[in-house]
Scaffold this motif. Sequence first.
Motif, PDB file in Angstrom:
ATOM      1  N   LYS A 178       9.037  -0.055  -9.014  1.00 57.37           N
ATOM      2  CA  LYS A 178       8.630  -1.272  -9.727  1.00 57.37           C
ATOM      3  C   LYS A 178       9.288  -2.509  -9.107  1.00 57.37           C
ATOM      4  O   LYS A 178       8.649  -3.559  -8.958  1.00 57.37           O
ATOM      5  CB  LYS A 178       9.019  -1.182 -11.198  1.00 57.37           C
ATOM      6  CG  LYS A 178       8.299  -0.111 -11.992  1.00 57.37           C
ATOM      7  CD  LYS A 178       6.868  -0.498 -12.307  1.00 57.37           C
ATOM      8  CE  LYS A 178       6.202   0.531 -13.227  1.00 57.37           C
ATOM      9  NZ  LYS A 178       4.757   0.269 -13.377  1.00 57.37           N
ATOM     10  N   GLU A 234       3.891   9.466 -10.479  1.00 62.55           N
ATOM     11  CA  GLU A 234       3.172   9.681 -11.739  1.00 62.55           C
ATOM     12  C   GLU A 234       2.645  11.109 -11.860  1.00 62.55           C
ATOM     13  O   GLU A 234       2.557  11.662 -12.958  1.00 62.55           O
ATOM     14  CB  GLU A 234       2.019   8.679 -11.852  1.00 62.55           C
ATOM     15  CG  GLU A 234       2.492   7.239 -12.091  1.00 62.55           C
ATOM     16  CD  GLU A 234       1.359   6.224 -11.974  1.00 62.55           C
ATOM     17  OE1 GLU A 234       0.223   6.642 -11.640  1.00 62.55           O
ATOM     18  OE2 GLU A 234       1.606   5.029 -12.221  1.00 62.55           O
ATOM     19  N   LYS A 235       2.313  11.717 -10.721  1.00 59.06           N
ATOM     20  CA  LYS A 235       1.781  13.086 -10.717  1.00 59.06           C
ATOM     21  C   LYS A 235       2.881  14.146 -10.774  1.00 59.06           C
ATOM     22  O   LYS A 235       2.657  15.256 -11.249  1.00 59.06           O
ATOM     23  CB  LYS A 235       0.938  13.309  -9.453  1.00 59.06           C
ATOM     24  CG  LYS A 235      -0.333  12.477  -9.397  1.00 59.06           C
ATOM     25  CD  LYS A 235      -1.045  12.672  -8.048  1.00 59.06           C
ATOM     26  CE  LYS A 235      -2.268  11.769  -7.934  1.00 59.06           C
ATOM     27  NZ  LYS A 235      -2.895  11.889  -6.589  1.00 59.06           N
ATOM     28  N   LYS A 243       7.649  -3.126  -5.673  1.00 58.77           N
ATOM     29  CA  LYS A 243       6.257  -3.544  -5.893  1.00 58.77           C
ATOM     30  C   LYS A 243       6.211  -4.984  -6.398  1.00 58.77           C
ATOM     31  O   LYS A 243       5.385  -5.793  -5.959  1.00 58.77           O
ATOM     32  CB  LYS A 243       5.583  -2.599  -6.885  1.00 58.77           C
ATOM     33  CG  LYS A 243       4.101  -2.876  -7.103  1.00 58.77           C
ATOM     34  CD  LYS A 243       3.488  -1.877  -8.092  1.00 58.77           C
ATOM     35  CE  LYS A 243       2.005  -2.153  -8.304  1.00 58.77           C
ATOM     36  NZ  LYS A 243       1.407  -1.198  -9.279  1.00 58.77           N
ATOM     37  N   GLU A 281       4.149   5.278  -5.864  1.00 61.87           N
ATOM     38  CA  GLU A 281       4.070   5.167  -7.327  1.00 61.87           C
ATOM     39  C   GLU A 281       3.102   6.199  -7.892  1.00 61.87           C
ATOM     40  O   GLU A 281       3.393   6.857  -8.901  1.00 61.87           O
ATOM     41  CB  GLU A 281       3.640   3.748  -7.699  1.00 61.87           C
ATOM     42  CG  GLU A 281       3.639   3.469  -9.196  1.00 61.87           C
ATOM     43  CD  GLU A 281       3.260   2.035  -9.506  1.00 61.87           C
ATOM     44  OE1 GLU A 281       3.908   1.430 -10.366  1.00 61.87           O
ATOM     45  OE2 GLU A 281       2.314   1.515  -8.864  1.00 61.87           O
ATOM     46  N   GLU A 282       1.971   6.357  -7.242  1.00 63.12           N
ATOM     47  CA  GLU A 282       0.971   7.328  -7.699  1.00 63.12           C
ATOM     48  C   GLU A 282       1.497   8.761  -7.612  1.00 63.12           C
ATOM     49  O   GLU A 282       1.248   9.579  -8.502  1.00 63.12           O
ATOM     50  CB  GLU A 282      -0.306   7.185  -6.868  1.00 63.12           C
ATOM     51  CG  GLU A 282      -1.049   5.878  -7.124  1.00 63.12           C
ATOM     52  CD  GLU A 282      -2.150   5.601  -6.106  1.00 63.12           C
ATOM     53  OE1 GLU A 282      -2.275   6.397  -5.138  1.00 63.12           O
ATOM     54  OE2 GLU A 282      -2.868   4.594  -6.260  1.00 63.12           O
ATOM     55  N   MET A 283       2.247   9.047  -6.564  1.00 66.15           N
ATOM     56  CA  MET A 283       2.833  10.385  -6.415  1.00 66.15           C
ATOM     57  C   MET A 283       3.867  10.663  -7.499  1.00 66.15           C
ATOM     58  O   MET A 283       3.947  11.769  -8.040  1.00 66.15           O
ATOM     59  CB  MET A 283       3.475  10.527  -5.036  1.00 66.15           C
ATOM     60  CG  MET A 283       2.465  10.650  -3.899  1.00 66.15           C
ATOM     61  SD  MET A 283       3.260  10.900  -2.290  1.00 66.15           S
ATOM     62  CE  MET A 283       3.936  12.550  -2.515  1.00 66.15           C
ATOM     63  N   GLU A 333       0.832  -1.213   0.000  1.00 67.33           N
ATOM     64  CA  GLU A 333       0.000   0.000   0.000  1.00 67.33           C
ATOM     65  C   GLU A 333       0.864   1.260   0.000  1.00 67.33           C
ATOM     66  O   GLU A 333       0.597   2.214  -0.734  1.00 67.33           O
ATOM     67  CB  GLU A 333      -0.928  -0.012   1.223  1.00 67.33           C
ATOM     68  CG  GLU A 333      -1.916   1.152   1.244  1.00 67.33           C
ATOM     69  CD  GLU A 333      -2.831   1.124   2.456  1.00 67.33           C
ATOM     70  OE1 GLU A 333      -3.467   2.160   2.729  1.00 67.33           O
ATOM     71  OE2 GLU A 333      -2.907   0.070   3.132  1.00 67.33           O
ATOM     72  N   THR A 344       2.524   1.568  -3.443  1.00 61.41           N
ATOM     73  CA  THR A 344       1.549   1.995  -4.456  1.00 61.41           C
ATOM     74  C   THR A 344       1.275   3.490  -4.367  1.00 61.41           C
ATOM     75  O   THR A 344       1.168   4.189  -5.387  1.00 61.41           O
ATOM     76  CB  THR A 344       0.235   1.198  -4.304  1.00 61.41           C
ATOM     77  OG1 THR A 344       0.521  -0.205  -4.407  1.00 61.41           O
ATOM     78  CG2 THR A 344      -0.759   1.581  -5.387  1.00 61.41           C
ATOM     79  N   LYS A 345       1.192   4.017  -3.144  1.00 62.54           N
ATOM     80  CA  LYS A 345       0.983   5.460  -2.963  1.00 62.54           C
ATOM     81  C   LYS A 345       2.176   6.247  -3.489  1.00 62.54           C
ATOM     82  O   LYS A 345       2.013   7.312  -4.112  1.00 62.54           O
ATOM     83  CB  LYS A 345       0.745   5.783  -1.495  1.00 62.54           C
ATOM     84  CG  LYS A 345      -0.635   5.374  -0.990  1.00 62.54           C
ATOM     85  CD  LYS A 345      -0.802   5.715   0.491  1.00 62.54           C
ATOM     86  CE  LYS A 345      -2.191   5.297   0.983  1.00 62.54           C
ATOM     87  NZ  LYS A 345      -2.358   5.535   2.453  1.00 62.54           N
ATOM     88  N   GLU A 354      11.068   5.549 -10.570  1.00 61.85           N
ATOM     89  CA  GLU A 354       9.974   4.688 -11.040  1.00 61.85           C
ATOM     90  C   GLU A 354      10.410   3.226 -11.075  1.00 61.85           C
ATOM     91  O   GLU A 354       9.643   2.326 -10.708  1.00 61.85           O
ATOM     92  CB  GLU A 354       9.518   5.146 -12.429  1.00 61.85           C
ATOM     93  CG  GLU A 354       8.753   6.462 -12.419  1.00 61.85           C
ATOM     94  CD  GLU A 354       8.645   7.099 -13.793  1.00 61.85           C
ATOM     95  OE1 GLU A 354       9.003   6.413 -14.798  1.00 61.85           O
ATOM     96  OE2 GLU A 354       8.203   8.269 -13.875  1.00 61.85           O
TER      97      GLU A 354
END
Length: 499
Positions: A394, A378-379, A397, A374-376, A368, A371-372, A390
């Motif tokens: 990966k 991407e933004k 993850k 990773e999302e940051m 979790e 994943t958070k 990145e």
Amino acid sequence: MATVGAPDTLPTGTPVSSLHEALDQCMTALDLFLTNQFSEALSYLKPRTKDSMYHSLTYATILEMQAMMTFDPQDILLAGNMMKEAQMLCQRHRKKSSVTDSFSNLVHRPTMDQFTEEEIHAEVCYAECLLQRAALTFLQDYGLLQLEEGASGHSFRAVLCVMLLLCYHTFLIFVLGTGNVNIEEAEKLLKPYLKRYPKGAIFLFFAGRIEAIKGNVDAAVRRFEECCEAQQHWRQFHHMCYWELMWCSTYKGQWKAAYFYADLLSKENSWSKATYIYMKAAYLSMFGKEDYKPFGDDEVELFRAVPGLKLKIAGKSLPTEKFAIRKSRRYLSPKPISLPIPALEMMYIWNGYAVIGKQKELTDGILEIITKAEEMLEKDPENEYSVDDECLVKLLKGLCLKYLGRVQEAEENFRSISANEKKIKYDHYLIPNALLELALLFMEQGRNEEAVKLLETAKQNYKNYSMESRTHFRIQAAILQAKSSLENGSRSMVSPVSL
């Protein structure tokens, strides 16, 4: 078990009435050591180390046990020097051979009746010194059969052999191998000693390591806390427990507790200030925005301090320290770009995913967080570290997905790192490690031939990256495991008729 009371120290000039009495006294000293009376054991032995073979050997043995537990270069050097002195003392008591005797021994094997009792003991002690000096290097030439034979005996050699084997199973194989540890063997070795010395800090520590490797993090924490409570004399032992407790807190995502132990280590232990300060900064960076940061510490300032704390031992820097320094350099610019999940990256270096992988709840929690992150990423706007960060995410993850049984997704994450190989600017260690993790994933599926090809590629095609030696150890362990599986598979396919 009640602790053994320290006997009176032997006066320097007091003769030991017999070699057998010396042995009894040395066993008493060993009991003192194993019941946490470390300084008492050494003080009891020291006056006789210059003239008694067994006192000298036992004193050096205890120093070596300490060295094997702490891996402190100064402890190892001290133990080595003392063992060398003990060997020289034994040499003086060995049977003197003339040139004629030496020639005769080539033709006729000498018999025991040619030796005095003292000379026999000198031969045994001399051999013991050679064995133990070799034991300090056994990690390189992994001498397990000899250690296992020694561990099965009842002399004080057995204790050292057991400890070396426990170090091998719970540290060496775990950190530098594939994570597949012979836990049953480790527990079998530890059980009789833990029963005899239930408050022995050394054995409580190994009990904690075993629980951690099994994924029983809460049980491991209890053992390490017991270990700290058991004795107050050997502070380095507390530091080893703090290190383990720091990682146990990391596995559970308890950043404040992990920071607390990293802070204690940075203030009390001198092994690697750079690593400890890096870990403090790493944990602070994992705090939420609303979390209070203790002592007014700021992760950016801590990261910036790391390169200046570099330590050299025998002209070389510690690999973990060099890794921390390289990662910290991105904070030296006026507007630093933060590391995404530095605590979880360092957890990979110490093979911590093999621990959380045994508990779905722990793996879900770490996934979790990843994943958070990773999302940051991407933004965030693209920068010079984007691809490296990145790919790191990966890799981590993919590990969590593997342990959760989501094999296809794990494979996709590992493969994506190789696909971005030419775009990675700094963290080149990610590429061979991704190949290693993909190979281990294949091995779990019985795809051993594919795994060996990936491992050979990782071994041969990549050089001069962070933590290279550690990665090579893991690759080599995986190659041996995969080839062994292939050989066993080939044997099972051979029919009895063809044999």
